[in-house]
Motif scaffolding. Structure first.
Motif, PDB file in Angstrom:
ATOM      1  N   GLN A  48       3.741   8.684   5.679  1.00  0.00           N
ATOM      2  CA  GLN A  48       3.758   8.913   7.134  1.00  0.00           C
ATOM      3  C   GLN A  48       3.038   7.810   7.906  1.00  0.00           C
ATOM      4  N   GLY A  49       2.527   6.797   7.211  1.00  0.00           N
ATOM      5  CA  GLY A  49       1.934   5.643   7.887  1.00  0.00           C
ATOM      6  C   GLY A  49       0.433   5.674   8.058  1.00  0.00           C
ATOM      7  N   LYS A  50      -0.239   6.773   7.691  1.00  0.00           N
ATOM      8  CA  LYS A  50      -1.692   6.836   7.834  1.00  0.00           C
ATOM      9  C   LYS A  50      -2.377   6.073   6.687  1.00  0.00           C
ATOM     10  N   VAL A  51      -3.559   5.523   6.986  1.00  0.00           N
ATOM     11  CA  VAL A  51      -4.320   4.770   5.993  1.00  0.00           C
ATOM     12  C   VAL A  51      -4.982   5.743   5.021  1.00  0.00           C
ATOM     13  N   MET A  52      -4.550   5.717   3.783  1.00  0.00           N
ATOM     14  CA  MET A  52      -5.183   6.529   2.748  1.00  0.00           C
ATOM     15  C   MET A  52      -6.363   5.788   2.118  1.00  0.00           C
ATOM     16  N   PHE A  53      -6.184   4.467   1.945  1.00  0.00           N
ATOM     17  CA  PHE A  53      -7.225   3.647   1.324  1.00  0.00           C
ATOM     18  C   PHE A  53      -7.268   2.295   2.039  1.00  0.00           C
ATOM     19  N   ASP A  54      -8.426   1.906   2.541  1.00  0.00           N
ATOM     20  CA  ASP A  54      -8.616   0.565   3.095  1.00  0.00           C
ATOM     21  C   ASP A  54      -9.497  -0.218   2.130  1.00  0.00           C
ATOM     22  N   PHE A  55      -9.252  -1.517   2.020  1.00  0.00           N
ATOM     23  CA  PHE A  55      -9.976  -2.319   1.041  1.00  0.00           C
ATOM     24  C   PHE A  55      -9.814  -3.800   1.361  1.00  0.00           C
ATOM     25  N   LEU A  56     -10.521  -4.622   0.607  1.00  0.00           N
ATOM     26  CA  LEU A  56     -10.328  -6.063   0.614  1.00  0.00           C
ATOM     27  C   LEU A  56      -9.712  -6.449  -0.717  1.00  0.00           C
ATOM     28  N   ILE A  57      -8.758  -7.369  -0.678  1.00  0.00           N
ATOM     29  CA  ILE A  57      -8.067  -7.784  -1.892  1.00  0.00           C
ATOM     30  C   ILE A  57      -8.144  -9.296  -2.021  1.00  0.00           C
ATOM     31  N   MET A  58      -8.302  -9.774  -3.245  1.00  0.00           N
ATOM     32  CA  MET A  58      -8.476 -11.210  -3.467  1.00  0.00           C
ATOM     33  C   MET A  58      -7.863 -11.614  -4.799  1.00  0.00           C
ATOM     34  N   PRO A  59      -7.273 -12.819  -4.882  1.00  0.00           N
ATOM     35  CA  PRO A  59      -6.757 -13.305  -6.164  1.00  0.00           C
ATOM     36  C   PRO A  59      -7.908 -13.554  -7.132  1.00  0.00           C
ATOM     37  N   ASP A  60      -7.707 -13.173  -8.400  1.00  0.00           N
ATOM     38  CA  ASP A  60      -8.791 -13.346  -9.364  1.00  0.00           C
ATOM     39  C   ASP A  60      -8.787 -14.710 -10.044  1.00  0.00           C
ATOM     40  N   GLY A  61      -7.795 -15.547  -9.724  1.00  0.00           N
ATOM     41  CA  GLY A  61      -7.720 -16.879 -10.307  1.00  0.00           C
ATOM     42  C   GLY A  61      -6.898 -16.952 -11.572  1.00  0.00           C
ATOM     43  N   ASP A  62      -6.493 -15.804 -12.114  1.00  0.00           N
ATOM     44  CA  ASP A  62      -5.710 -15.765 -13.355  1.00  0.00           C
ATOM     45  C   ASP A  62      -4.376 -15.051 -13.166  1.00  0.00           C
ATOM     46  N   GLY A  63      -3.907 -14.970 -11.924  1.00  0.00           N
ATOM     47  CA  GLY A  63      -2.640 -14.314 -11.649  1.00  0.00           C
ATOM     48  C   GLY A  63      -2.756 -12.845 -11.291  1.00  0.00           C
ATOM     49  N   GLY A  64      -3.955 -12.295 -11.392  1.00  0.00           N
ATOM     50  CA  GLY A  64      -4.189 -10.910 -11.009  1.00  0.00           C
ATOM     51  C   GLY A  64      -4.958 -10.823  -9.705  1.00  0.00           C
ATOM     52  N   TYR A  65      -5.426  -9.618  -9.388  1.00  0.00           N
ATOM     53  CA  TYR A  65      -6.119  -9.377  -8.123  1.00  0.00           C
ATOM     54  C   TYR A  65      -7.319  -8.470  -8.337  1.00  0.00           C
ATOM     55  N   LEU A  66      -8.332  -8.683  -7.524  1.00  0.00           N
ATOM     56  CA  LEU A  66      -9.481  -7.794  -7.448  1.00  0.00           C
ATOM     57  C   LEU A  66      -9.410  -7.044  -6.130  1.00  0.00           C
TER      58      LEU A  66
END
Length: 284
Positions: A48-66
């Motif tokens: 329905q468009g509401k924010v369930m989870f807010d966070f910061l996301i960043m590349p981990d340098g190895d193709g994944g994300y933190l």
């Protein structure tokens, strides 16, 4: 260099050959364009468009994300990501490292991994340190004041998960929503709000002559509630308000108050939204 040592944050890793594609189809920001060494605001929405989870996301340098998230939301967030995983070749787990400190007004390094917090202007040098940080006094009050000055809202302090749309908390202002990438959960509702200009609740900065009351206090004008205080630092605070109701009160000269204390409202610096030209109370 001021330092804040936040408590109760969790870091989740998403790795594997499908990590980028998996996240790109779920979350609000464009994960493919996050620069190395940068942390971007983002969210996972309800359909329905509401924010369930807010966070910061960043590349981990190895193709994944933190993913740096409020620890109170972490377990539910992990379960939700796992539910969406299906056959995707990804591994989702609590990361070994944690958020050690947040610094600003300094370009020096302090050990550990450091990511620039892109919600703030680059000249402020706001950085998030993972794994290691120097010993120092905790400038927690100054960190809250910095967030208030730049209109940076966070769940728990300024809104509760499930109660706000991305526009309400300025994710469209901080790079936390991408309106050009493909579909993601809740995308249709958010895009419609953007293109029709129907977002009525927005972040504002509240100021009074004396110390403001506690977070959660209602902002009232003429017997109607226009919003509630979020993060408070002395005589300044953040609040999510109905811009139309607040503008109507200001145009009519009706005081806006918090527990009887007169306040003024202003928009955060650099935002693209503005007060309505003609304010009409459109109801809830």
């Amino acid at each position: 260099m001021p330092l804040h040592f936040p408590k109760g944050r969790s870091v989740i890793s998403v790795t594997g050959e499908d990590a980028e594609h998996f996240l790109q189809n779920l979350v609000t920001c464009d994960v493919t364009t996050i620069p190395a060494g940068s942390a971007r605001a983002c969210a996972l929405l309800a359909p329905q468009g509401k924010v369930m989870f807010d966070f910061l996301i960043m590349p981990d340098g190895d193709g994944g994300y933190l993913i740096d998230i409020d620890g109170r939301l972490a377990a539910d967030f992990l379960r939700r990501l796992t539910m969406y995983k299906l056959r995707a070749k990804v591994e989702i787990a609590e990361a070994d490292e944690s958020l050690a400190a947040i610094s600003w007004q300094d370009d020096s390094t302090t050990g550990g991994r450091i990511f620039a917090d892109s919600r703030f202007p680059a000249e402020l040098g706001v950085s998030r340190h993972y794994g290691a940080a120097p010993e120092s006094a905790d400038d927690a009050a100054e960190w809250t004041a910095l967030r208030i000055a730049h209109g940076i809202a966070e769940s728990g302090s300024d809104f509760e998960a499930g109660d706000a749309f991305p526009h309400d908390i300025s994710l469209d202002q901080t790079g936390g929503v991408d309106f050009r990438k493909g579909c993601y959960v809740g995308q249709e509702v958010v895009s419609r709000m953007q293109h029709r200009g129907t977002a009525r609740r927005r972040i504002v900065i509240v100021q009074a002559e004396t110390a403001l009351p506690a977070s959660g206090t209602a902002l009232e004008a003429g017997g109607k509630t226009v919003g509630h205080l979020g993060s408070v630092a002395g005589n300044k605070a953040l609040a999510i308000v109905r811009l139309d109701r607040a503008k109507a009160a200001m145009d009519a000269g009706t005081p806006i108050t918090a527990e009887g204390l007169a306040v003024t409202l202003s928009l955060p610096p650099g935002v693209t939204y503005s007060w309505p030209d003609s304010a009409k109370d459109g109801g809830d």
